[in-house]
Design an enzyme around this catalytic site. Sequence first.
Site, PDB file in Angstrom:
ATOM      1  CG  HIS A 178      -0.250  -0.408   2.449  1.00  0.00           C
ATOM      2  ND1 HIS A 178       0.046  -1.548   2.653  1.00  0.00           N
ATOM      3  CD2 HIS A 178      -0.071   0.675   3.500  1.00  0.00           C
ATOM      4  CE1 HIS A 178       0.989  -1.200   4.304  1.00  0.00           C
ATOM      5  NE2 HIS A 178       0.757  -0.105   4.471  1.00  0.00           N
TER       6      HIS A 178
ATOM      7  CG  HIS B 242       0.682   5.468   3.909  1.00  0.00           C
ATOM      8  ND1 HIS B 242      -0.433   5.502   5.035  1.00  0.00           N
ATOM      9  CD2 HIS B 242       1.459   4.481   4.030  1.00  0.00           C
ATOM     10  CE1 HIS B 242       0.139   4.442   5.668  1.00  0.00           C
ATOM     11  NE2 HIS B 242       1.346   3.565   5.602  1.00  0.00           N
TER      12      HIS B 242
HETATM   13  P1  5GP Z   1       1.124   0.570   7.546  1.00  0.00           P
HETATM   14  O1  5GP Z   1       1.232   1.073   9.095  1.00  0.00           O
HETATM   15  O2  5GP Z   1       0.986  -0.295   7.029  1.00  0.00           O
HETATM   16  O3  5GP Z   1       1.993   1.654   6.558  1.00  0.00           O
HETATM   17  O4  5GP Z   1      -0.142   1.494   6.476  1.00  0.00           O
HETATM   18  C1  5GP Z   1      -1.230   0.609   7.299  1.00  0.00           C
HETATM   19  C2  5GP Z   1      -2.524   1.665   7.448  1.00  0.00           C
HETATM   20  O5  5GP Z   1      -3.459   1.346   7.721  1.00  0.00           O
HETATM   21  C3  5GP Z   1      -2.693   2.944   8.684  1.00  0.00           C
HETATM   22  O6  5GP Z   1      -1.783   3.841   8.376  1.00  0.00           O
HETATM   23  C4  5GP Z   1      -3.690   2.231   9.280  1.00  0.00           C
HETATM   24  O7  5GP Z   1      -3.944   3.554  10.016  1.00  0.00           O
HETATM   25  C5  5GP Z   1      -4.418   1.932   8.218  1.00  0.00           C
HETATM   26  N1  5GP Z   1      -5.603   0.839   8.551  1.00  0.00           N
HETATM   27  C6  5GP Z   1      -5.403  -0.285   9.541  1.00  0.00           C
HETATM   28  N2  5GP Z   1      -6.691  -0.973   9.374  1.00  0.00           N
HETATM   29  C7  5GP Z   1      -7.418  -0.085   8.925  1.00  0.00           C
HETATM   30  C8  5GP Z   1      -8.419  -0.115   8.158  1.00  0.00           C
HETATM   31  O8  5GP Z   1      -9.324  -1.611   8.412  1.00  0.00           O
HETATM   32  N3  5GP Z   1      -9.182   0.514   7.485  1.00  0.00           N
HETATM   33  C9  5GP Z   1      -8.639   1.573   6.386  1.00  0.00           C
HETATM   34  N4  5GP Z   1      -9.274   2.488   5.791  1.00  0.00           N
HETATM   35  N5  5GP Z   1      -7.674   1.679   6.862  1.00  0.00           N
HETATM   36  C10 5GP Z   1      -6.488   1.016   7.978  1.00  0.00           C
END
Ligand code: 5GP
Length: 113
Positions: free
Chosen positions: A99, A101
Amino acid sequence: MVNCLFCKIANKEIDSKIVYETENVMVFKDIDPKAPVHFLAIPKFHISSILEIEQLDKNILKELFKAIAKVAKDYNLEKGFRVVTNTGRDAGQSVDHLHFHVLGKRKFNWPPG
Ligand code: 5GP
Ligand code: ZN
């Protein structure tokens, strides 16, 4: 992929606020935004991270970046926005589905923390 949160979001088994989607990619709002605009752009096809990028069709990768450019324009982020893909635990990756951001509408520090 069974039990992958973002595969479930892509399949609409779990609700999200979808900003844009095509057959292959989706952009939706982060549930815990770190900026006034905070979207997540994903391929609907599961790969864990950028380390598996060879498994992603190059046309889908381009579609993903085109989707990011489209939402940046649609949400008027011309003044500046940041695209980030955290990879691995030390970088803060918490969901093992690739993903990007997309963050905007505030100033960002460099270097990042
Ligand atoms: P990472 O921490 O892997 O870089 O990013 C994962 C992102 O997914 C985080 O910013 C977190 O807020 C988001 N996230 C986690 N669970 C959910 C969810 O159920 N729905 C949405 N829309 N975002 C989520
Ligand atoms: Zn997945």
